[in-house]
Design an enzyme around this catalytic site. Structure first.
Site, PDB file in Angstrom:
ATOM      1  N   MET A  90     -45.962  12.313 -23.671  1.00 37.06           N
ATOM      2  CA  MET A  90     -46.604  11.010 -23.569  1.00 37.06           C
ATOM      3  C   MET A  90     -47.420  10.938 -22.289  1.00 37.06           C
ATOM      4  O   MET A  90     -46.846  11.286 -21.265  1.00 37.06           O
ATOM      5  CB  MET A  90     -45.490   9.978 -23.494  1.00 37.06           C
ATOM      6  CG  MET A  90     -45.670   8.558 -23.844  1.00 37.06           C
ATOM      7  SD  MET A  90     -46.424   7.257 -22.841  1.00 37.06           S
ATOM      8  CE  MET A  90     -46.127   7.533 -21.148  1.00 37.06           C
ATOM      9  N   PRO A  91     -48.632  10.571 -22.259  1.00 39.47           N
ATOM     10  CA  PRO A  91     -49.459  10.204 -23.408  1.00 39.47           C
ATOM     11  C   PRO A  91     -50.103  11.394 -24.118  1.00 39.47           C
ATOM     12  O   PRO A  91     -50.156  12.492 -23.576  1.00 39.47           O
ATOM     13  CB  PRO A  91     -50.552   9.369 -22.739  1.00 39.47           C
ATOM     14  CG  PRO A  91     -50.708   9.986 -21.402  1.00 39.47           C
ATOM     15  CD  PRO A  91     -49.346  10.467 -20.989  1.00 39.47           C
ATOM     16  N   ILE A  92     -50.605  11.091 -25.321  1.00 38.19           N
ATOM     17  CA  ILE A  92     -51.452  12.032 -26.054  1.00 38.19           C
ATOM     18  C   ILE A  92     -52.857  11.436 -26.075  1.00 38.19           C
ATOM     19  O   ILE A  92     -53.018  10.260 -26.394  1.00 38.19           O
ATOM     20  CB  ILE A  92     -50.950  12.230 -27.495  1.00 38.19           C
ATOM     21  CG1 ILE A  92     -49.583  12.919 -27.493  1.00 38.19           C
ATOM     22  CG2 ILE A  92     -51.945  13.026 -28.319  1.00 38.19           C
ATOM     23  CD1 ILE A  92     -48.871  12.871 -28.844  1.00 38.19           C
ATOM     24  N   GLU A 138     -51.049  15.368 -22.707  1.00 42.28           N
ATOM     25  CA  GLU A 138     -51.663  16.316 -23.625  1.00 42.28           C
ATOM     26  C   GLU A 138     -53.044  15.779 -24.020  1.00 42.28           C
ATOM     27  O   GLU A 138     -53.173  14.628 -24.415  1.00 42.28           O
ATOM     28  CB  GLU A 138     -50.764  16.500 -24.857  1.00 42.28           C
ATOM     29  CG  GLU A 138     -50.827  17.890 -25.434  1.00 42.28           C
ATOM     30  CD  GLU A 138     -49.496  18.330 -26.078  1.00 42.28           C
ATOM     31  OE1 GLU A 138     -49.449  19.413 -26.618  1.00 42.28           O
ATOM     32  OE2 GLU A 138     -48.519  17.552 -26.026  1.00 42.28           O
TER      33      GLU A 138
END
Lengths: 67, 67, 67, 67, 67, 67
Positions: free
Chosen positions: E1-3, E39
């Protein structure tokens, strides 16, 4: 890697979410990918926001229930 | 096939959603794709989660209303 | 606003893409949204990457052609 | 319903794609959702387009192979 | 998290991708999120698949170049 | 162009959203892209809908807080 986005109707139970996350992660583990690398995100969408064949699922699938 | 994801500000009326779903489905039918194969998913996003030009839409487009 | 993502099988013609973009934009214009605010992104996906009912579309829909 | 988007590095074999599609479809079937309603779309992304921890996967995971 | 998913026109240089990945990761680090949890996935889309205001970017933005 | 989708756990503060939008927009401005062309959409997802390593983030990251 991988990242998995699951779009479903709103109202999925906590247990079903857990099974979806565990089940999808296992699919990739069986391909040799380490489980910790698998990220699954479930996006719940109200049925009136979901169209199939030009019709809102809130009309078309009135009787069906999410898992 | 196809799958269509529509991202809009929250607050779209049920009637507008219906028109979006019907309208987009028709675009593909006119290309020879059977309507039942078209899936449209509308994802509503609060205006403060939407940035244009580095500014939250909740500030920048305070006066505008979703359809 | 709105942003529209269209997922289709690879091999869509330039003309069909143009019709999809124009057609979807018009759906929103008819709801009172200015056309210049509509962004449409077509993501083409090889048929062997697309599963319906647990089967790759490259097998299941061997004969069908994208528009 | 559901729609599943899988983001992976490019280079997944046809067999692995088939297993991913079949495996994910089965996860939903086990929750009582009919398999024909499950759509799985695999989006392959080049490793240099994928960042983890601020680094391109083409650098960080040079040695790893997609399934 | 986050993507984070970034949709851009095809043709982004390796250096620009690296800057995008590093820059976005840093935005989250400055909010207290560990970089290794961020990511970033860049999805490149041909210009003829991208419509703005009902027009293909391959026509409308013929002269512009991706970074 | 570009369009940026950010997936995060629910509960991000208005200030953090503003910083994310401004920060990501700036990353692209530094690559020569005009800020007004950058669209950022933050999609907040409940923690029980988010799986890492086969486990719901509502369990695995009970103690962590979104920014």
């Amino acid at each position: 890697m991988p990242i998995v986005h699951v779009y479903m109707w709103s109202g999925v139970s906590r247990e079903a979410k857990d099974k979806i996350i565990k089940g999808i992660t296992k699919v990739f583990e069986e391909l040799g990918i380490p489980g910790h690398a698998v990220e699954v995100v479930i996006l719940e969408v109200p049925r009136e926001n979901w169209g199939v064949g030009g019709e809102q699922a809130s009309e078309k699938f009135k009787e069906e229930r999410p898992p």
